[in-house]
Design a protein around this motif. Structure first.
Motif, mmCIF file in Angstrom:
data_model
loop_
_atom_site.group_PDB
_atom_site.id
_atom_site.type_symbol
_atom_site.label_atom_id
_atom_site.label_comp_id
_atom_site.label_asym_id
_atom_site.label_seq_id
_atom_site.Cartn_x
_atom_site.Cartn_y
_atom_site.Cartn_z
ATOM 1 N N LEU A 75 0.870 -1.174 0.000
ATOM 2 C CA LEU A 75 0.000 0.000 0.000
ATOM 3 C C LEU A 75 0.909 1.226 0.000
ATOM 4 C CD1 LEU A 75 -2.515 -1.222 2.738
ATOM 5 C CD2 LEU A 75 -2.711 -1.466 0.253
ATOM 6 N N LEU A 128 -9.246 1.302 1.205
ATOM 7 C CA LEU A 128 -9.017 -0.134 1.317
ATOM 8 C C LEU A 128 -10.100 -0.991 0.682
ATOM 9 C CD1 LEU A 128 -7.407 -0.551 4.848
ATOM 10 C CD2 LEU A 128 -6.314 -0.501 2.610
ATOM 11 N N VAL A 131 -9.173 -1.177 -2.745
ATOM 12 C CA VAL A 131 -7.977 -2.009 -2.866
ATOM 13 C C VAL A 131 -8.364 -3.489 -2.934
ATOM 14 C CG1 VAL A 131 -5.956 -2.859 -1.614
ATOM 15 C CG2 VAL A 131 -6.346 -0.405 -1.806
#
Length: 215
Positions: A75, A128, A131
């Motif tokens: 990340l 996220l 993601v």
């Protein structure tokens, strides 16, 4: 997509001393089990701070193991990974992804790193949930999140963690140590993420605790 969070901590939930020393909190048997767990997952996820501080390989290294390696996912919203780090240098051997919030850095893509651009959230951090969706679109069905503390807290805060693999060493680092889980914005006990312990195993001097999220 299932998400497993790995924690390797002191008894009081610390992953490093105040100065950042963390090798090795847990013993050899615990670390070997972590490698087995990596081998069981499609991808290993870390934050860029962990990648920069530790220069990890994030591979499954076990005696006699010749199976597939998990992809490595960092990340890294601003693409701070150096072309000289282990993850980038081995990107053509083991699939390596950077989750960024801007256009792909040519120095990373030229080394074989796959840069996926996702929306930013808050302090220019990758969002996220997006993601996870992007990694699912890449064909991954399970993720092994290894940290650090801010990444662990972010996945928990978003309600994305399905299971926890917690390796706990019989040492105490105190309040000045670095916490395994960052801020969760929990104002009342009812808001806290709840997990059910499903197994406890002794690994040398350490404990391996396994938890599943409660519905």
């Amino acid at each position: 997509m299932s998400v497993t969070l790995k924690l390797a901590t002191s008894l009081d939930g610390r992953i490093a001393t105040a100065s950042g020393e963390s090798r090795w909190i847990t013993g050899e048997k615990a670390r070997e089990q972590v490698h087995r767990l990596r081998a069981d997952h499609h991808a290993v996820v870390v934050g860029v701070e962990t990648a920069l501080a530790d220069d990890p390989e994030l591979t499954a290294r076990l005696p006699g193991y010749a199976g597939p390696q998990p992809a490595r996912v960092v990340l890294d919203s601003r693409q701070r990974l150096s072309p000289g780090c282990k993850l980038v240098k081995t990107a053509r051997e083991v699939p390596t992804y950077v989750m960024a919030t801007g256009a792909p850095d040519p120095s990373l893509t030229a080394a074989g790193v796959r840069v996926l651009t996702v929306p930013a959230l808050g302090e220019d951090r990758p969002e996220l949930k997006t993601v996870v969706q992007a990694l699912a679109a890449e064909g991954f069905s399970n993720l092994f999140v290894e940290g650090g503390g801010q990444v662990a807290g972010s996945f928990l805060r978003c309600g994305l963690v399905d299971a926890i693999e917690w390796f706990r060493a019989p040492i105490l680092l105190g309040g000045e140590g670095r916490p395994a889980v960052g801020a969760l914005a929990v104002a009342a006990l009812a808001e806290a993420p709840h997990f059910r312990r499903v197994e406890v195993t002794e690994l040398g001097d350490d404990l391996w605790e396994r938890y599943a999220r409660m519905a």
